[in-house]
Design an enzyme around this catalytic site. Structure first.
Site, mmCIF file in Angstrom:
data_model
loop_
_atom_site.group_PDB
_atom_site.id
_atom_site.type_symbol
_atom_site.label_atom_id
_atom_site.label_comp_id
_atom_site.label_asym_id
_atom_site.label_seq_id
_atom_site.Cartn_x
_atom_site.Cartn_y
_atom_site.Cartn_z
ATOM 1 C CE1 TYR A 1 -4.244 0.899 -0.310
ATOM 2 C CE2 TYR A 1 -4.436 -1.249 0.732
ATOM 3 C CZ TYR A 1 -5.004 -0.219 -0.005
ATOM 4 O OH TYR A 1 -6.289 -0.301 -0.424
ATOM 5 C CD GLU B 1 -4.801 5.132 0.767
ATOM 6 O OE1 GLU B 1 -4.714 5.797 1.813
ATOM 7 O OE2 GLU B 1 -5.839 4.535 0.414
ATOM 8 C CE LYS C 1 -6.074 2.311 -25.279
ATOM 9 N NZ LYS C 1 -7.107 3.350 -25.410
ATOM 10 C CG ASP D 1 -7.816 10.661 -23.974
ATOM 11 O OD1 ASP D 1 -6.786 9.960 -23.904
ATOM 12 O OD2 ASP D 1 -8.954 10.240 -23.700
ATOM 13 N NE ARG E 1 -5.107 -4.210 -19.804
ATOM 14 C CZ ARG E 1 -5.557 -3.764 -20.979
ATOM 15 N NH1 ARG E 1 -6.427 -2.783 -21.043
ATOM 16 N NH2 ARG E 1 -5.152 -4.311 -22.101
#
Ligand code: PLP
Length: 421
Positions: free
Chosen positions: A61, A63, A236, A207, A242
């Site tokens: 974790y 954060e 991509k 984008d 991903r």
């Protein structure tokens, strides 16, 4: 290469513990290897990236941001995030980078939140002309929570109509203008968009999910010098894990970081952050720059060969990694073409063409991309072969003919093995 070798020693363990899921991993690897992967948004990431994704960084974790975490024990993962941020800034010449968004859509949520309030007007490319769900679709948060106005392409040349874009911007006074799409084969004139944003006082958001890999490989011009903020996916053409990423001008750095965390996400996926760092380093190599150029050469060759088969390339061809083909001349819809190609081992997608008379679920077009096949090492000769496979598959509903094409596809893909090196 046996699949067991590819997945490493832990695969034996997985096979023992969970044969059901182990079988899926094996058959998916076989599916990717044996079929032709022409989905414009897919690629084969490197073994190094896969190693990071399968690592113990997944357990942590973290954060917050490096040096400012909400949990202890972040000293190791901090290093990975700092490396990823530095590599992103250096590769793209960006003033600020946030490498935490879980996906392209998540990155876009963060951008809306950083620059707009619910109800504000945003101007983006029409979905029916290639825009993304997050650019104002009525079934997406963007369309539900914002007043999204859209611009499109001209009917005569199927290129973005910058005059219309400017007129709509002057009339609707958007807080933010988005350029970028999922099915636009041409380049975007970022200088023109910047001028329109300046004229109406809008934030310039690009984008770049689809084409950022071509920018990384220096094969097409970069939006980074023009835009206030650039969002993209890392899986991509860029060929990483991903995930998503945001680049911004320094003046927006704090707003973006706050919007990603705590504004939108909890803990970042640190295994993916490490994978992003690896991919960014790969993108800075001459080999990747050659790859990016080859992707475009191949896309042009594939579009031209499909035109040779009687289909029509939207926008008059492609300058990027994808081609949008109007296939009405074949007498077959995009939906049927997609299904027939699938049976022939050719994986691509049906796609609306601008001013499409068919519904989005049917379509008059197909979208084909070359990122994956180019990673496999295929070139212009193979693109011509692939075009003939597609043309033959589209024109038949005979199961035996489709199966025969599939065995030719398997023979071709067997010559270009993935994950050997
Ligand atoms: C792919 C894409 C996205 C979304 O990325 P996900 O990782 O699937 O959420 C956003 N915008 C554009 C233009 C895209 O092409």
């Amino acid at each position: 290469m046996s699949s067991e070798t590819f997945y490493g020693p832990d695969f034996a363990l997985l096979s023992q513990q969970d044969p059901d899921i182990a079988a899926v991993l094996l058959s998916e690897l076989t599916r990717q290897q044996t079929n032709l992967q022409l989905i414009a948004s897919e690629n084969f990431t490197s073994r190094a990236v896969l190693a990071a994704l399968g690592s113990t960084l997944s357990n942590k974790y973290a954060e917050g941001y490096p040096g400012k975490r909400y949990y202890g024990g972040c000293e190791e993962v901090d290093k990975a995030e700092v490396i990823a941020i530095d590599r992103a800034k250096s590769l793209f010449g960006a003033e600020h980078a946030n490498v935490q968004p879980h996906s392209g859509a998540s990155a876009n949520v963060a951008i809306y939140q950083a620059f707009t309030k619910p109800g504000d007007t945003v101007l983006a490319m029409s979905l029916s002309h290639g825009g993304h769900l997050t650019h104002g679709s009525p079934v997406n948060f963007s369309g539900k929570w914002f007043n999204v106005e859209s611009y499109g392409v001209r009917q005569d040349n199927e290129l973005i109509d910058y005059d219309e874009l400017r007129d709509i911007a002057i009339r609707t006074k958007p807080k933010m203008i988005c350029s970028g799409a999922t099915a636009y084969p041409s380049l975007i004139d970022f200088a023109k968009v910047r001028a329109i944003c300046d004229e109406v006082g809008a934030i310039m958001w690009v984008d770049a999910a689809h084409f950022i890999g071509l920018v990384a490989g220096k094969a097409i011009p970069s939006p980074v010098p023009y835009a206030d903020v650039v969002s993209f996916t890392t899986h991509k053409v860029l060929r990483g894990p991903r995930g998503g990423m945001i680049l911004a001008k320094a003046e927006h750095a704090a707003a973006i970081d706050k919007s990603v965390f705590p504004g939108m996400q909890g803990g970042p996926i640190m295994s993916a952050v490490a994978g992003k760092a690896i991919a960014l380093a790969e993108c800075a190599t001459p080999a990747y720059q050659k790859y990016a150029k080859d992707v475009i050469v191949n896309a042009k060759a594939l579009a031209a060969a499909l035109e040779g088969e009687g289909m029509r390339a939207v926008s008059g061809g492609t300058q990027t990694h994808l081609a949008l083909m109007d296939i009405r001349s074949t007498g077959v819809t995009g939906k049927v073409a997609d299904e027939r190609c699938g049976l022939a081992g050719i994986v691509m997608n049906k796609n609306s063409i601008p001013y499409d008379p068919e519904k989005p679920g049917i379509t008059s077009g197909i979208r084909v991309g070359t990122p994956a096949t180019t990673t496999q090492g295929m070139g212009v000769t193979e693109m011509k072969t692939i075009a003939s496979f597609i043309a033959r598959a589209i024109k038949t509903d005979d199961a035996n003919t489709l199966a025969a094409i599939k065995s030719e596809v398997h023979a071709l893909t067997a010559r270009f093995p993935i994950y050997t090196a």
